[in-house]
Design a protein around this motif. Structure first.
Motif, mmCIF file in Angstrom:
data_model
loop_
_atom_site.group_PDB
_atom_site.id
_atom_site.type_symbol
_atom_site.label_atom_id
_atom_site.label_comp_id
_atom_site.label_asym_id
_atom_site.label_seq_id
_atom_site.Cartn_x
_atom_site.Cartn_y
_atom_site.Cartn_z
ATOM 1 N N TRP A 96 -5.348 -3.043 2.977
ATOM 2 C CA TRP A 96 -4.400 -4.050 3.450
ATOM 3 C C TRP A 96 -4.771 -4.545 4.850
ATOM 4 C CZ3 TRP A 96 -1.331 -7.002 0.873
ATOM 5 C CH2 TRP A 96 -0.272 -7.684 1.488
ATOM 6 N N ALA A 107 0.830 -1.214 0.000
ATOM 7 C CA ALA A 107 0.000 0.000 0.000
ATOM 8 C C ALA A 107 0.858 1.255 0.000
ATOM 9 C CB ALA A 107 -0.916 -0.009 1.213
ATOM 10 N N GLN A 123 -8.178 -2.344 -5.268
ATOM 11 C CA GLN A 123 -7.167 -1.289 -5.201
ATOM 12 C C GLN A 123 -7.488 -0.059 -6.055
ATOM 13 O OE1 GLN A 123 -3.315 -2.576 -6.477
ATOM 14 N NE2 GLN A 123 -2.256 -0.748 -5.706
ATOM 15 N N TRP A 139 -10.438 3.961 -5.148
ATOM 16 C CA TRP A 139 -10.245 4.720 -3.919
ATOM 17 C C TRP A 139 -11.348 5.752 -3.646
ATOM 18 C CZ3 TRP A 139 -9.638 9.557 -5.925
ATOM 19 C CH2 TRP A 139 -9.062 9.639 -7.205
ATOM 20 N N TYR A 188 -6.056 4.868 1.346
ATOM 21 C CA TYR A 188 -7.058 3.865 0.961
ATOM 22 C C TYR A 188 -6.430 2.475 0.890
ATOM 23 C CZ TYR A 188 -10.129 1.203 -2.154
ATOM 24 O OH TYR A 188 -10.916 0.227 -2.718
ATOM 25 N N GLU A 189 -5.275 2.391 0.265
ATOM 26 C CA GLU A 189 -4.621 1.090 0.147
ATOM 27 C C GLU A 189 -4.189 0.552 1.510
ATOM 28 O OE1 GLU A 189 -1.499 1.879 -2.587
ATOM 29 O OE2 GLU A 189 -2.815 1.919 -4.355
ATOM 30 N N PHE A 242 -6.905 -7.440 -2.076
ATOM 31 C CA PHE A 242 -6.319 -6.107 -2.133
ATOM 32 C C PHE A 242 -6.240 -5.611 -3.574
ATOM 33 C CE2 PHE A 242 -2.519 -3.505 -2.806
ATOM 34 C CZ PHE A 242 -2.743 -2.455 -1.923
ATOM 35 N N GLU A 243 -5.757 -6.447 -4.488
ATOM 36 C CA GLU A 243 -5.640 -6.046 -5.895
ATOM 37 C C GLU A 243 -7.001 -5.832 -6.541
ATOM 38 O OE1 GLU A 243 -3.162 -8.993 -7.840
ATOM 39 O OE2 GLU A 243 -1.682 -7.401 -8.181
#
Length: 990
Positions: free
Chosen positions: A172, A163, A186, A189, A167-168, A182-183
């Motif tokens: 996570w 991340a 991603q 956002w 947001y990332e 996660f991907e």
């Protein structure tokens, strides 16, 4: 004393205080350490059991945890709890403590709910939902974003993985490091739908904790344009999403803007304002501690068990004789307003082992000093105090039965530094000065010296010396405490009063009399034998006792800084209200009113009961900034109040308001109010500093103080005028449309809603009012509707103050009288009596606007004066028959004279002259006046005639463009006049 177990034996200090020799290190709890620290760095409160053991269940903390428990674990009853909660308390108020409690509640509910705090949460949740709370709360998942330990654009791989933005980092943690999920989410956002899907994908109740978010979005995001945009967009989306996804709760920590003194860049300030608005819209602000929780929090934090009831009752009984002694009551207890005496046993049980007078000092005075961190600083000071005094007790030395305001052992370096580093004193030089004063004037590090301590050591043996061996030191300690708070103690005055000092020396029983207390204090304040740095203000009778202050001979700046922190919000708001009243001017408005704040009541209730609905009067109403403001996401209560005051409320908020149209409200801008508040504090600090004896006795400091006070006053007046940039009023531009609340905002710095003339000009541009000379007979007819004819003069008058479709009149009733008179004189309108008979108008002042018998009517047909037939051309026959002879035509527009007397208007001839016809003039010109002085004189005469026509109200309409080449000084004057008319001029140098 021998029959009562002393507090240092009845209570056991927690081992972490004992092991740290009174220096309690983990008062400032860290959510980051509780979640991520390991090994030796892992704090004890990272365990839910220990956290519950040291945490006093305050009502506000119970309410916070209950809301979270119901929201995430209340099954189908989750909607009974709020989704977003904001902790906005100032520094040291328990925010991190509450976040850690919420974390334990979600990660280890069984452990926390088994503690006293948890049991209270279970009880309240059951009451809220109507059924028991699930013990495991549905196995919640917790996402912790400790923003005070996160750097924008610099992730920590161990915690943040791949991340980079906020947001990332959230994803996570949400997916517990699941790279596939996660991907998948991603890229989204700012997509509310995708963020909601991501939260649902966890398939468990979710608690989101965002700690100290301003540390991240503030100056930390400066320079990271793309990152800042993404992070702010994510926070906006998340705050909306949390309300929509079931079993999701969010806890956000961001100190309220009014109490957060963090210096921010303009961009960071804009981000804070943006997030502040979102939190106000989506969340509920709350705090977790109050001053009433001090004693309970302290005892739970310092001691590992509650005292026995018999110890509490026996200790309280020790003091009964001195508290009821007539001499002590008259000379000490009554003058200091010792309210804690009224329920003494209860107060002792609450404050034990501290004296209620000391607890009152901490709650009512220390907690109001800006830099003092209420819970955190108090715990540090009191932990060091009980540790030092317990050591004395175990060594066989004297220890007070209750720790009072004179019993903080300044000889102990931990106690002294805890006091000086608590925020009660912020200036480093002042701290150093008071550190020296503590040793020189009170007691040194080993208790062998110090002006006050020496008096105790050298005092001859007396009947009370063993029972009160540190009497002078205790008196001096209280003066020290009263002095470090600032030059002016909130609500008390400068320094310590003589009765307060005597109270600090008191002990249980009457062996130590009021006469003994007088002697101790007299010796201590003696100029030759007592404390040399003591500044004494002589007493003036029983109502104004002597006051004592330890002076450090501060510079004017230091003195102002010390005083600034003691100024309360109430004092600040009072001076702003006083300046607003003084600066406000009515201008064309007939009345000027100021609505003072009444914090215990709602803004709407204050306006509804302020008596603002005055008949037949245009009113400029200035609202107190302490309770009313617009913009910056904080305007909802003010708008609701204005809606009610203008009669636009609905349901229970609908009140009968007749004259709302003639009430114009001047309101401050929220952001500008913050600037004015800061300057008000500066003004008050300089005003109080100038009154201090140190300044009055020093000509140089006095001159400096006088100049700075004048400058501060000017700055405050300027800021307050600028702050009042909003005007609110009732509008109805479409006569057939709905009424609504409209606003006018002044964007120029030299315009203010406190100036009635400027407000009137601004409203004239909005057609809410007529400016001077604008309301003519034609304007009257233009604003009358069909249903207005037939109304009484009284009703017509009332309409101009109550009907928002009708503009307000510059001259009020006088303008209306003149317009009616002119309209009647020109045959544009008639005034008739109850029988419909036209009456004559002889003068504007005789138009009786309060008449309920006379009415406005359309002009009646003109008749021939000879034949009494409608006006015609030709000559009537001598006999008055209908025959018409060619010759002298009738004069059109001349009514037949009435023989009856006029009623309600005045008397005089009924004949009127032919109304003059308006003519339109259009002309253009271009002339070079540099070499033609005669032509300049001729144009001057032209414009003089133009001026006379304007001044005599002979011009009803203007349109045109004038270009001048003029000297710079004259151009500035003309520009000022044009701005007053609301006309924008284009100036350029040639």
């Amino acid at each position: 004393m021998t029959t009562v177990t002393p507090w240092w034996k009845a209570l056991k200090l927690r081992k972490e205080i004992l092991s740290a020799s009174g220096q309690i290190d983990d008062v400032q709890m860290s959510l980051f350490r509780a979640v991520h620290a390991t090994g030796a760095d892992r704090p004890p409160y990272a365990d839910a059991d220990y956290y519950g053991e040291i945490t006093h269940p305050t009502e506000r903390l119970i309410d916070l945890l209950t809301e979270i428990a119901v929201r995430i674990g209340g099954e189908d009853g989750y909607l009974k709890a709020r989704a977003v909660t904001r902790l906005d308390q100032g520094m040291g108020g328990g925010k991190s403590h509450a976040c850690i409690g919420a974390y334990h509640l979600a990660t280890n509910p069984e452990a926390l709910l088994s503690t006293e705090l948890g049991q209270r949460v279970i009880e309240r949740a059951a009451t809220k939902m109507g059924r028991p709370l699930a013990g495991d709360l549905g196995r919640p998942h917790v996402v912790v974003l400790p923003c005070d330990n996160m750097t924008p654009g610099a992730p920590v791989p161990e915690l943040d993985g791949p991340a980079t933005n906020l947001y990332e980092r959230f994803l996570w943690r949400l997916f517990s490091k699941d790279y596939t999920l996660f991907e998948r989410y991603q890229p989204f956002w700012s997509d509310k739908h995708k963020i909601a899907d991501a939260i649902r994908a966890v398939n468990r109740p979710t608690l989101i904790i965002v700690d100290e978010v301003l540390d991240y979005i503030g100056n930390g995001l400066d320079g990271a344009n793309k990152l800042a945009a993404q992070d702010m967009a994510f926070l906006r989306a998340l705050l909306d999403v949390v309300n929509d996804v079931p079993h999701v709760a969010m806890l956000v920590v961001m100190i309220a803007s009014d109490t957060d003194k963090t210096a921010l860049s303009a961009a960071a300030q804009a981000r804070r304002d943006d997030l502040n608005s979102l939190l106000e819209r989506n969340g509920m602000p709350t705090t977790v501690t109050g001053v009433g929780d001090f004693a309970d929090i302290l005892r739970r934090r310092l001691f590992d068990a509650e005292p026995a009831r018999e110890v509490l009752s026996a200790t309280a009984a020790l003091y009964e004789s001195v508290l009821t002694d007539k001499a002590w009551t008259k000379q000490v207890w009554d003058p200091i307003g010792a309210n804690w005496r009224r329920s003494w046993p209860k107060e002792v049980a609450t404050c034990y082992p501290f004296h209620p007078m000391l607890m009152s000092l901490a709650k009512e005075e220390w907690s109001k000093v800006t830099g003092f961190q209420r819970v955190r600083s108090t715990i540090r000071i009191f932990a060091a105090t009980v540790y030092a005094l317990q050591r004395r007790g175990r060594a066989g030395e004297w220890v007070p039965a209750l720790i009072g305001p004179g019993d903080l052992p300044l000889s102990d370096s931990t106690v002294r530094e805890a006091l000086l580093g608590s925020g009660l004193v912020e200036d480093d030089r002042t701290i150093a000065n008071y550190r020296s004063l503590a040793e020189i004037e009170v007691v040194n590090h080993d208790g062998s010296a110090g002006a006050a301590r020496r008096q105790d050591l050298e005092r001859p043996t007396s009947t009370w010396s063993k029972a009160n061996p540190r009497a002078a030191e205790r008196a001096a300690t209280f003066i020290f405490l009263a002095s470090i708070v600032g030059t002016l103690r909130p609500g008390r005055g400068r320094g310590a009063s003589a009765p307060e000092v005597k109270a600090a020396t008191s002990i249980p029983g009457t062996s130590y009399t009021i006469t003994d207390a007088d002697s101790v204090v007299d010796e201590m304040v003696n100029p030759s034998r007592g404390m040399s740095a003591l500044d004494i203000t002589p007493g003036q009778g029983n109502n104004k006792p002597a006051r004592y202050f330890l002076s450090t001979r501060l510079t004017h700046r230091m003195l102002v800084n010390n005083i600034r922190r003691t100024i309360t919000e109430a004092e600040r708001d009072q001076v702003i209200a006083a300046f607003a009243k003084k600066l406000a001017s009515s201008g064309p408005f007939r009345d000027l009113k100021f609505v003072s704040a009444d914090p215990p009541r709602s803004p709407a209730d204050v306006l509804a009961t302020a008596g603002l609905d005055s008949a037949h009067s245009s009113r400029l109403i200035v609202l107190d900034p302490a309770q009313y403001s617009l913009r910056n996401g904080m305007e909802k209560p003010t708008l609701e109040a204005l809606t009610v005051a203008m009669g636009l409320g609905q349901g229970a908020q609908q009140f009968p308001v007749q004259w709302a149209s003639s009430a114009i409200y001047a309101v401050v801008n929220t952001q500008q109010r913050g600037i004015a508040r800061g300057l008000a504090v500066e003004y008050l600090a300089r005003q109080k500093a100038l009154q201090a004896p140190e300044i009055q006795s020093d000509d140089e400091l006095k001159a400096t103080g006088t100049k700075e006070l004048a400058d501060a006053k000017t700055q405050l007046e300027k800021a307050l005028k600028r702050a009042y940039q909003h005007v609110a009023y009732l509008a109805q531009p479409d006569p057939d449309g709905e009424r609504y609340l409209d606003q006018l905002t002044f964007d120029k710095d030299n315009f203010t809603a406190l100036d009635g003339m400027l407000v009137w000009k601004g409203l004239a541009a909005r057609d809410k009012v007529f400016d001077a000379g604008q309301f003519s007979a034609k304007a009257l007819l233009h604003n009358l509707r069909d249903h207005d004819y037939g109304k009484t003069l009284s009703d017509t008058r009332a309409a101009f103050y109550s009907a928002p479709r009708l503009p307000l009149l510059y001259g009020g009733d006088r303008d209306l009288q003149q317009a009616i008179y002119d309209a009647v004189s020109q045959g544009l309108i008639s005034i008739v009596d109850g029988a419909g008979t036209e009456v004559a108008v002889t003068a504007p002042g005789q138009v009786n606007l309060s008449s309920t018998g006379l009415r406005l009517a359309r002009p009646q047909p003109k008749t021939c004066s000879s034949c009494e037939q409608p006006t015609h051309e030709g000559r009537c026959s001598p006999s008055g028959s209908d025959a018409v002879q060619v010759g002298t035509p009738h004069e059109a527009g001349v009514p037949k004279p009435r023989k009856e007397e006029t009623r309600g208007i005045g008397s005089g001839s009924n004949s009127t002259a032919m109304p003059a016809k308006d003519q339109q003039i259009a002309f253009s010109f271009t002339n070079n006046l540099l070499a033609n002085s005669d032509r300049a004189d001729e144009f001057a005469a032209l414009f003089r005639a133009f001026y006379m026509a304007l001044d005599e109200r002979q011009i009803s309409y203007l349109q045109g463009t004038i270009q001048l080449v003029i000297q710079a000084e004259a151009a500035e004057q003309i520009q000022q006049h044009l701005e007053g008319l609301g006309i924008t001029a284009t100036l350029k140098s040639i």
